[in-house]
Design an enzyme around this catalytic site. Structure first.
Site, PDB file in Angstrom:
ATOM      1  N   LEU A   1     -23.202  62.078  13.450  1.00 24.03           N
ATOM      2  CA  LEU A   1     -23.158  61.844  12.011  1.00 24.03           C
ATOM      3  C   LEU A   1     -24.566  61.586  11.463  1.00 24.03           C
ATOM      4  O   LEU A   1     -24.995  62.214  10.496  1.00 24.03           O
ATOM      5  CB  LEU A   1     -22.240  60.646  11.728  1.00 24.03           C
ATOM      6  N   THR A   2     -25.308  60.670  12.091  1.00 24.74           N
ATOM      7  CA  THR A   2     -26.585  60.213  11.547  1.00 24.74           C
ATOM      8  C   THR A   2     -27.625  61.347  11.508  1.00 24.74           C
ATOM      9  O   THR A   2     -27.685  62.175  12.419  1.00 24.74           O
ATOM     10  CB  THR A   2     -27.132  59.049  12.407  1.00 24.74           C
TER      11      THR A   2
ATOM     12  N   GLY B   1     -28.374  57.600   7.108  1.00 29.29           N
ATOM     13  CA  GLY B   1     -28.010  56.571   8.091  1.00 29.29           C
ATOM     14  C   GLY B   1     -26.776  55.839   7.622  1.00 29.29           C
ATOM     15  O   GLY B   1     -25.667  56.374   7.671  1.00 29.29           O
TER      16      GLY B   1
ATOM     17  N   GLU C   1     -22.221  51.933  14.332  1.00 29.87           N
ATOM     18  CA  GLU C   1     -20.857  51.986  13.740  1.00 29.87           C
ATOM     19  C   GLU C   1     -20.756  51.136  12.478  1.00 29.87           C
ATOM     20  O   GLU C   1     -19.763  50.459  12.249  1.00 29.87           O
ATOM     21  CB  GLU C   1     -19.787  51.537  14.752  1.00 29.87           C
ATOM     22  N   GLY C   2     -21.799  51.195  11.639  1.00 32.87           N
ATOM     23  CA  GLY C   2     -21.828  50.404  10.412  1.00 32.87           C
ATOM     24  C   GLY C   2     -22.516  49.088  10.707  1.00 32.87           C
ATOM     25  O   GLY C   2     -21.966  48.237  11.422  1.00 32.87           O
TER      26      GLY C   2
ATOM     27  N   ARG D   1     -28.346  24.803  38.180  1.00 37.17           N
ATOM     28  CA  ARG D   1     -29.739  24.437  37.884  1.00 37.17           C
ATOM     29  C   ARG D   1     -29.825  22.956  37.519  1.00 37.17           C
ATOM     30  O   ARG D   1     -29.114  22.487  36.624  1.00 37.17           O
ATOM     31  CB  ARG D   1     -30.244  25.305  36.717  1.00 37.17           C
TER      32      ARG D   1
ATOM     33  N   GLY E   1     -34.074  29.779  30.675  1.00 43.02           N
ATOM     34  CA  GLY E   1     -35.518  29.536  30.699  1.00 43.02           C
ATOM     35  C   GLY E   1     -36.292  30.804  31.059  1.00 43.02           C
ATOM     36  O   GLY E   1     -35.920  31.901  30.630  1.00 43.02           O
TER      37      GLY E   1
ATOM     38  N   ASP F   1     -13.498  53.975  12.341  1.00 43.13           N
ATOM     39  CA  ASP F   1     -12.640  52.814  12.603  1.00 43.13           C
ATOM     40  C   ASP F   1     -12.411  52.656  14.113  1.00 43.13           C
ATOM     41  O   ASP F   1     -12.443  51.534  14.635  1.00 43.13           O
ATOM     42  CB  ASP F   1     -11.314  53.000  11.849  1.00 43.13           C
TER      43      ASP F   1
ATOM     44  N   PRO G   1     -31.941  62.175   9.920  1.00 44.80           N
ATOM     45  CA  PRO G   1     -33.162  61.445   9.549  1.00 44.80           C
ATOM     46  C   PRO G   1     -33.047  60.764   8.183  1.00 44.80           C
ATOM     47  O   PRO G   1     -33.529  59.654   7.998  1.00 44.80           O
ATOM     48  CB  PRO G   1     -34.235  62.543   9.544  1.00 44.80           C
TER      49      PRO G   1
HETATM   50  C1  LIG Z   1     -28.465  52.819  20.311  1.00 43.36           C
HETATM   51  C2  LIG Z   1     -27.987  53.589  19.125  1.00 43.36           C
HETATM   52  C3  LIG Z   1     -26.955  54.517  19.299  1.00 43.36           C
HETATM   53  C4  LIG Z   1     -26.530  55.288  18.212  1.00 43.36           C
HETATM   54  N1  LIG Z   1     -25.557  56.243  18.412  1.00 43.36           N
HETATM   55  C5  LIG Z   1     -25.189  57.044  17.380  1.00 43.36           C
HETATM   56  C6  LIG Z   1     -24.240  58.103  17.581  1.00 43.36           C
HETATM   57  O1  LIG Z   1     -23.702  58.283  18.686  1.00 43.36           O
HETATM   58  N2  LIG Z   1     -23.950  58.924  16.534  1.00 43.36           N
HETATM   59  C7  LIG Z   1     -24.492  58.754  15.307  1.00 43.36           C
HETATM   60  O2  LIG Z   1     -24.171  59.518  14.400  1.00 43.36           O
HETATM   61  N3  LIG Z   1     -25.393  57.767  15.072  1.00 43.36           N
HETATM   62  C8  LIG Z   1     -25.757  56.907  16.080  1.00 43.36           C
HETATM   63  N4  LIG Z   1     -26.670  55.903  15.882  1.00 43.36           N
HETATM   64  C9  LIG Z   1     -27.253  55.735  14.557  1.00 43.36           C
HETATM   65  C10 LIG Z   1     -26.642  54.550  13.802  1.00 43.36           C
HETATM   66  O3  LIG Z   1     -25.323  54.847  13.436  1.00 43.36           O
HETATM   67  C11 LIG Z   1     -27.545  54.285  12.592  1.00 43.36           C
HETATM   68  O4  LIG Z   1     -28.749  53.752  13.113  1.00 43.36           O
HETATM   69  C12 LIG Z   1     -26.911  53.317  11.615  1.00 43.36           C
HETATM   70  O5  LIG Z   1     -25.873  53.967  10.906  1.00 43.36           O
HETATM   71  C13 LIG Z   1     -27.940  52.780  10.604  1.00 43.36           C
HETATM   72  O6  LIG Z   1     -28.620  53.833  10.014  1.00 43.36           O
HETATM   73  P1  LIG Z   1     -30.223  53.823   9.983  1.00 43.36           P
HETATM   74  O7  LIG Z   1     -30.727  53.521  11.337  1.00 43.36           O
HETATM   75  O8  LIG Z   1     -30.656  55.074   9.334  1.00 43.36           O
HETATM   76  O9  LIG Z   1     -30.591  52.579   9.089  1.00 43.36           O
HETATM   77  P2  LIG Z   1     -30.586  52.527   7.474  1.00 43.36           P
HETATM   78  O10 LIG Z   1     -29.295  53.037   6.945  1.00 43.36           O
HETATM   79  O11 LIG Z   1     -31.842  53.126   6.971  1.00 43.36           O
HETATM   80  O12 LIG Z   1     -30.623  50.963   7.244  1.00 43.36           O
HETATM   81  C14 LIG Z   1     -31.816  50.180   7.434  1.00 43.36           C
HETATM   82  C15 LIG Z   1     -31.461  48.721   7.171  1.00 43.36           C
HETATM   83  O13 LIG Z   1     -31.008  48.580   5.826  1.00 43.36           O
HETATM   84  C16 LIG Z   1     -29.695  48.021   5.806  1.00 43.36           C
HETATM   85  N5  LIG Z   1     -28.922  48.646   4.718  1.00 43.36           N
HETATM   86  C17 LIG Z   1     -28.678  49.967   4.551  1.00 43.36           C
HETATM   87  N6  LIG Z   1     -27.893  50.149   3.477  1.00 43.36           N
HETATM   88  C18 LIG Z   1     -27.638  48.913   2.958  1.00 43.36           C
HETATM   89  C19 LIG Z   1     -26.854  48.428   1.852  1.00 43.36           C
HETATM   90  N7  LIG Z   1     -26.154  49.252   1.070  1.00 43.36           N
HETATM   91  N8  LIG Z   1     -26.828  47.093   1.630  1.00 43.36           N
HETATM   92  C20 LIG Z   1     -27.492  46.223   2.458  1.00 43.36           C
HETATM   93  N9  LIG Z   1     -28.236  46.635   3.509  1.00 43.36           N
HETATM   94  C21 LIG Z   1     -28.291  47.960   3.774  1.00 43.36           C
HETATM   95  C22 LIG Z   1     -29.093  48.318   7.171  1.00 43.36           C
HETATM   96  O14 LIG Z   1     -28.112  47.365   7.523  1.00 43.36           O
HETATM   97  C23 LIG Z   1     -30.317  48.223   8.056  1.00 43.36           C
HETATM   98  O15 LIG Z   1     -30.542  46.879   8.403  1.00 43.36           O
HETATM   99  C24 LIG Z   1     -27.104  55.098  16.932  1.00 43.36           C
HETATM  100  C25 LIG Z   1     -28.119  54.143  16.767  1.00 43.36           C
HETATM  101  C26 LIG Z   1     -28.548  53.390  17.844  1.00 43.36           C
HETATM  102  C27 LIG Z   1     -29.641  52.384  17.651  1.00 43.36           C
END
Ligand SMILES: Cc1cc2nc3c(=O)[nH]c(=O)nc-3n(C[C@H](O)[C@H](O)[C@H](O)COP(=O)(O)OP(=O)(O)OC[C@H]3O[C@@H](n4cnc5c(N)ncnc54)[C@H](O)[C@@H]3O)c2cc1C
Length: 386
Positions: free
Chosen positions: A127-128, A133, A361-362, A265, A337, A237, A130
């Protein structure tokens, strides 16, 4: 070993103990290696196949190996206790299998379902991007109509299991809006770029995946064109529920580590567990573990009853379990520690893995937005328990 306090569990005692035994025998001894080498090994994938773990998201009546979502949560808690990387691979595979079973074309179900249930082939969730997100409605991957089929172009980021998966559940726009496709990972036009370093769930073999003029038949479409949002809601979900359960597993692992270390410990003339501030730390981990497990249990029960409240119950469970796992893992490192900062104990890994639970996952912030919106819309109603 710390006792798991069951809550009218879906799995009978013997099944739960046999899952626990598989995780202790197969997963726990390998988790540090998976973390260090950034990959899992095929023997553990095969053990999961033999145990029926890959197909647990589908009930036996639909060709799967599961006995319901409450039991699925208990399984994912146990695997998450042993290794968050393996649990992550199980999560995304389950999401792809769930979508295939619920909305996939007849041709794709015939070709892929039994393979995914058996774990002979693995699925991933894409889904994600560049620029998309948390706000996945900003998708830019596009599937252009080409005769009866499609040509897919786009760039997906951070795909768990992206280096391993055989079939990819891909979200992309069509002329009718966000849509979903199942794409075989070995077909021309699919390029996988391994993500070399990640803070937590390091063994889950992430990849960026680029689709370049990738040709898909009409049967690759999942549901209908434009169904991307309802499918994302359903699939996320499942993923969120698994992450919530996996976070309970991290909490349980932290509790076990704290109890074990504090019981051996000695400092200041007594065991750590006899110091009151250590007791407060262990008490908080124990309380949050139990509370998080209850929330996951409730969300699972609501799923099994097909109660729409399960969506919000899952957001709440995920938010509480993931944030509690981070606090618990932080306290667990502190309680150990200097050893907590070393690789002699697994607790630093728990902390790195727990942090990832707050993002995938959100994110925690997104859960707060959803939970608060629901609370305000429903005027802070009391949701009955059971
Ligand atoms: C280890 C790992 C595994 C992953 N696996 C997958 C996968 O299998 N498939 C897939 O599709 N993706 C995957 N992802 C991506 C993941 O789903 C996204 O990183 C996540 O959805 C957040 O998007 P972003 O990193 O672009 O952060 P952004 O959306 O840019 O968010 C940056 C920060 O802003 C906050 N933020 C964003 N919008 C709001 C809002 N409306 N209100 C308040 N705060 C907000 C976020 O909480 C975050 O702290 C993975 C990521 C990681 C780290």
């Amino acid at each position: 070993m710390t006792r798991v306090v069951g809550i009218d569990p879906a799995l009978d005692q013997r099944t739960r103990e046999s899952i626990r035994a598989i995780v202790d025998r197969v997963v726990v001894p390998k988790a540090a290696e998976f973390d260090r080498t950034s990959r899992v090994t095929s023997d553990v994938l095969d053990e999961f196949s033999a145990a029926g773990f890959w197909g647990a998201v589908l009930p036996e009546s639909e060709g799967g190996t599961g006995t319901g979502m409450e039991a699925f949560g208990e399984l994912h808690e146990e695997v998450g206790r042993g290794c968050s990387s393996m649990r992550s691979l199980l999560t995304v595979h389950s999401m792809a299998l769930y979508a295939l079973d619920r909305w996939g074309s007849h041709a794709y179900r015939e070709a892929w379902s039994s393979q995914l249930v058996a774990g002979r082939r693995l699925g991933a969730f894409c889904l994600t991007e560049p620029e998309a997100g948390s706000d996945f409605t900003a998708l830019s991957a596009f599937a252009t109509r080409d005769g009866a089929g499609y040509v897919l172009n786009g760039h997906k980021r951070w795909i768990t299991g992206g280096q391993l998966a055989d079939i990819l559940l891909v979200f992309a726009r069509t002329d009718k809006g966000p849509s979903v496709f199942l794409v075989a990972a070995d077909q021309p036009g699919v390029h996988r770029l391994p993500v070399p370093e990640i803070m937590g769930t390091r063994g889950s073999q992430l990849a960026d995946i680029v689709f370049e003029n990738c040709r898909l038949g009409p049967e690759a479409l999942v549901g209908h064109e434009g169904m991307g949002l309802p499918i994302a809601t359903g699939v996320l979900d499942i993923g969120r529920f698994s992450v919530a359960a996996g976070s309970v597993g991290i909490l349980q692992a932290c509790l076990e580590a704290c109890v074990s270390y504090a019981s051996k410990r000695r400092q200041g003339g007594s065991l750590l567990r006899d110091h009151q501030m250590i007791q407060q730390a262990i008490s908080t981990v124990a309380t949050n573990t139990r509370a998080a497990r209850l929330l996951v249990w409730q969300a699972g029960k609501l799923k099994d009853r097909r109660d729409p409240d399960t969506i919000m119950a899952t957001c709440i469970a995920k938010q509480f379990a993931a944030t509690s796992a981070v606090s618990a893992a932080n306290a667990t490192v502190q309680l150990h520690g200097a050893l907590g900062c070393s690789d002699e104990y697994p607790v630093a890994r728990y902390l790195r893995d727990a942090k990832v639970m707050e993002i995938i996952e959100g994110s925690t912030q997104l859960q707060h937005v959803l939970i608060s919106t629901d609370a305000c819309q429903n005027r802070a109603r009391i949701v009955p328990i059971d």
